[in-house]
Design an enzyme around this catalytic site. Structure first.
Site, PDB file in Angstrom:
ATOM      1  N   ILE A   1       0.842  -1.206   0.000  1.00 34.35           N
ATOM      2  CA  ILE A   1       0.000   0.000   0.000  1.00 34.35           C
ATOM      3  C   ILE A   1       0.872   1.248   0.000  1.00 34.35           C
ATOM      4  CG2 ILE A   1      -1.620   1.363   1.413  1.00 34.35           C
ATOM      5  CD1 ILE A   1      -2.915  -1.263   2.246  1.00 34.35           C
TER       6      ILE A   1
ATOM      7  N   PRO B   1       5.131 -16.411  -9.802  1.00 31.22           N
ATOM      8  CA  PRO B   1       5.163 -15.227  -8.933  1.00 31.22           C
ATOM      9  C   PRO B   1       5.611 -13.969  -9.690  1.00 31.22           C
ATOM     10  CG  PRO B   1       6.246 -17.099  -7.852  1.00 31.22           C
ATOM     11  CD  PRO B   1       5.943 -17.519  -9.261  1.00 31.22           C
TER      12      PRO B   1
ATOM     13  N   GLY C   1      28.089   2.947  18.576  1.00 26.92           N
ATOM     14  CA  GLY C   1      26.838   2.553  19.207  1.00 26.92           C
ATOM     15  C   GLY C   1      26.275   3.638  20.102  1.00 26.92           C
TER      16      GLY C   1
ATOM     17  N   CYS D   1      34.096   5.738  17.073  1.00 19.36           N
ATOM     18  CA  CYS D   1      33.057   6.538  17.724  1.00 19.36           C
ATOM     19  C   CYS D   1      32.848   6.069  19.164  1.00 19.36           C
ATOM     20  CB  CYS D   1      31.794   6.551  16.887  1.00 19.36           C
ATOM     21  SG  CYS D   1      30.843   8.049  17.164  1.00 19.36           S
TER      22      CYS D   1
ATOM     23  N   MET E   1      35.925   4.461  20.437  1.00 14.00           N
ATOM     24  CA  MET E   1      36.988   5.350  20.927  1.00 14.00           C
ATOM     25  C   MET E   1      36.642   5.858  22.324  1.00 14.00           C
ATOM     26  SD  MET E   1      37.760   9.193  19.629  1.00 14.00           S
ATOM     27  CE  MET E   1      38.362  10.446  20.715  1.00 14.00           C
TER      28      MET E   1
ATOM     29  N   HIS F   1      33.585   8.329  11.634  1.00 14.99           N
ATOM     30  CA  HIS F   1      33.291   7.016  11.032  1.00 14.99           C
ATOM     31  C   HIS F   1      34.055   6.839   9.723  1.00 14.99           C
ATOM     32  CE1 HIS F   1      29.814   5.911  13.632  1.00 14.99           C
ATOM     33  NE2 HIS F   1      29.798   7.228  13.821  1.00 14.99           N
TER      34      HIS F   1
ATOM     35  N   GLU G   1      34.564   4.232   8.184  1.00 19.65           N
ATOM     36  CA  GLU G   1      33.949   3.178   7.351  1.00 19.65           C
ATOM     37  C   GLU G   1      33.015   3.741   6.283  1.00 19.65           C
ATOM     38  OE1 GLU G   1      33.236   3.855  10.482  1.00 19.65           O
ATOM     39  OE2 GLU G   1      31.160   3.410  11.035  1.00 19.65           O
TER      40      GLU G   1
HETATM   41  N1  GLN Z   1      26.778   7.371  21.555  1.00 16.24           N
HETATM   42  C1  GLN Z   1      27.992   8.088  21.263  1.00 16.24           C
HETATM   43  C2  GLN Z   1      27.727   9.554  21.024  1.00 16.24           C
HETATM   44  O1  GLN Z   1      26.623   9.927  20.710  1.00 16.24           O
HETATM   45  C3  GLN Z   1      28.723   7.469  20.095  1.00 16.24           C
HETATM   46  C4  GLN Z   1      27.984   7.539  18.798  1.00 16.24           C
HETATM   47  C5  GLN Z   1      28.462   6.599  17.748  1.00 16.24           C
HETATM   48  O2  GLN Z   1      29.144   5.605  18.041  1.00 16.24           O
HETATM   49  N2  GLN Z   1      28.099   6.840  16.495  1.00 16.24           N
HETATM   50  O3  GLN Z   1      28.610  10.356  21.116  1.00 16.24           O
END
Ligand code: GLN
Length: 539
Positions: free
Chosen positions: A153, A195, A358, A385, A388, A511, A513
């Site tokens: 939809i 399909p 994270g 990030c 570190m 980052h 990556e």
């Molecule tokens: N949570 C951490 C911050 O906001 C690291 C963020 C991340 O790893 N992208 O600074």
């Protein structure tokens, strides 16, 4: 090549999700680029979030960040890795963003008292967004991938916009590739076309005729099946393209070349076709497939059970592995299960460890435990990030003796907030798109390890964070042996830390990556894999 009219290619999906529209779009774009066409890819996502920035990786995999600070779908990562051309905000549009701009216009009174409706207002906004890249004059061909599956939809307004654009632009300027699945029924020993017939029919109910079928399959499509598909789906026989399962996504451009996807596309768009120059690409693929040795890297995070959560990191390993002619075997380690008792058994055998980015508290103590182990045992370490930030916390706790050191993100009452909230973030209350995002300049200290790795003292890297190294602790931390070696030139914000007495211990606030591509593997990943190889050799 010069061409006054931008050509548009739409990629829709049928039968099933996860067929790899992004990889097909990126592979086609690669083939077109390798023939001298300036191609770009755009992703239209039918969900209502304004962008994937607020989505949990469990929902939608990694959030990819562009130079201009857009939080986008992970397919944009594939586009950049394949094409080596940066994408931008204009390359990813969601239903949320479309509705937001239409509603904003309505509030400004721009519809002059008219009733605002899906057709024409929402579809006009979609059509406008599709053409922004084309009208920039930077591209000969724009490939637009429509997220979701035909028949949903929520994708209806997009299909309607494609119908209108195709009608207005004409067959020479716009075409539709429908990516579909040809399932194999093992009990019958047969590939089944029904399909696909149904999904092409569903597309036709919305007035869109697919021009090309790209058929995902586990087995070779016979002539008979191809002819049948062509006949029932109203496409030319040569426009039935097989996309057989590949051992690596980096094989797909060559597979599409063998099937002649680029030729069929260029012919319909009335553009010349040449032999694509894939020399560099093929050198990479050959090296990737013929490694001379292997390293085992631990990837520590809290979403490791999902392949897509750390997509760009895994791809960066592939680029750097190929360049070093080594196979990078990644062992995913769930940080929640790392404790002082388990850490050695999970990490001691590894050749290097990467602690992933994270948010939030879950699993951070395990990350800290892992970092302590690799720091003390001289195992190469790369922190990205949050990775570190955790390295700084570990160092403060275990080397400086600040036992309660923490990040403000995890513990607002910590006596030693070695990671603090950024000044500009303090007043931020809204969640979406409010982090420090996108590419920022970073100056590297001369004579630092990173300056040698980059062979440069000024770099640009992409960010996505709210917290930062607390400069109040800089002298103390540096005196104990962890050095800050990269800074934002305007704010003095610490972007990189390293321990020079350790064989390879680097943490970055940004980052890397997001910037690694097949043509340009990221220097930090190259150096990290090299360090893992050295560590393994000397073990
Ligand atoms: N949570 C951490 C911050 O906001 C690291 C963020 C991340 O790893 N992208 O600074």
């Amino acid at each position: 090549m010069t061409n006054t009219t931008t050509k548009y290619i739409f990629v829709t999906g049928g039968v099933s999700s996860s067929l790899g529209k992004g990889i097909i779009a990126a592979s086609l774009a690669k083939l077109l680029q390798a023939q001298g066409y300036r191609a770009t890819i755009q992703k239209l996502d039918p969900y209502i979030n304004i962008d994937p920035g607020t989505l949990n990786p469990y929902e939608h995999g990694e959030c990819y960040v562009t130079d201009d600070g857009a939080e986008t779908d992970l397919d944009l990562g594939h586009y950049e890795r394949f094409l080596n051309v940066p994408t931008s905000q204009a390359n990813n549009v969601t239903t949320g963003r479309i509705y937001q701009s239409v509603i904003d216009k309505e509030r400004r009174g721009e519809f002059l008292g008219k009733t605002v409706q899906v057709i024409p207002h929402i579809t006009d906004e979609i059509k406008h967004r599709v053409q922004i890249l084309g009208k920039s004059g930077d591209f000969d061909i724009v490939i637009t991938e429509i997220g979701g599956t035909v028949g949903d939809i929520e994708s209806l307004p997009y299909i309607e916009a494609v119908r209108q654009l195709k009608w207005e632009m004409g067959n020479e300027n716009a075409l539709v590739i429908h990516l579909t699945l040809i399932p194999y029924l093992s009990a019958a020993g047969e590939l089944k076309t029904k399909p696909t017939q149904h999904s092409v029919k569903t597309l036709m109910e919305s007035g869109v005729q697919a021009d090309i079928l790209v058929c995902r399959t586990e087995h070779e499509l016979s002539d008979g099946i191809r002819t049948k598909l062509a006949r029932f789906c109203n496409v030319k026989r040569e426009a039935v393209i097989q996309s057989i399962d590949a051992s690596t996504i980096y094989d797909v451009p060559n597979l599409m070349l063998e099937e002649g996807l680029d030729k069929v596309v260029l012919q319909q768009l009335n553009l010349e076709s040449h032999t694509p120059d894939l020399t560099l690409w093929n050198t990479f693929v050959t090296k990737h497939k013929n490694p001379k040795s292997e390293v085992v890297i631990g990837l520590i995070g809290k979403y490791v059970e999902l392949q897509d959560s750390y997509k760009s990191i895994l791809e960066s390993f592939i680029h750097a592995g190929a360049a070093n002619e080594v196979k990078v075997k990644v062992e995913s380690i769930h940080s929640e299960y790392l404790t002082p008792d388990t850490v050695a058994s999970k990490i001691a055998h590894l050749d290097a460890v990467l602690v992933a980015p994270g948010f939030g508290e879950r699993g951070v103590e395990g990350k800290i435990e892992a970092i302590r182990y690799v720091r003390e045992h001289q195992i190469p370490f790369f922190g990205i990030c949050l990775g570190m930030q955790m390295a700084i916390i570990e160092f403060s706790r275990n080397v400086l003796g600040l036992k309660k050191a923490n990040s403000f993100e995890m513990d607002e009452s910590t006596p030693d907030p070695v990671i603090a909230i950024m000044e500009a973030q303090k007043k931020v209350t809204k969640k979406g798109g409010t982090m420090r995002l996108g590419a920022w300049k970073c100056d590297l200290l001369e004579n630092s390890q990173v300056a040698a790795i980059y062979n440069n003292t000024s770099i640009m890297e992409r960010h996505r964070h709210r917290y930062e190294f607390n400069n109040d602790y800089k002298v103390q931390i540096e005196n104990a042996g962890m050095k800050a070696t990269g800074f934002n030139p305007e704010t003095g914000l610490v972007e990189i830390i390293e321990i020079s007495s350790h064989p390879w211990f680097v943490g970055v606030q940004y980052h890397p990556e997001y910037k690694s591509t097949v043509a340009n593997p990221h220097p930090l990943f190259l150096a990290f894999i090299k360090a893992a190889l050295k560590y393994k050799t000397n073990k």
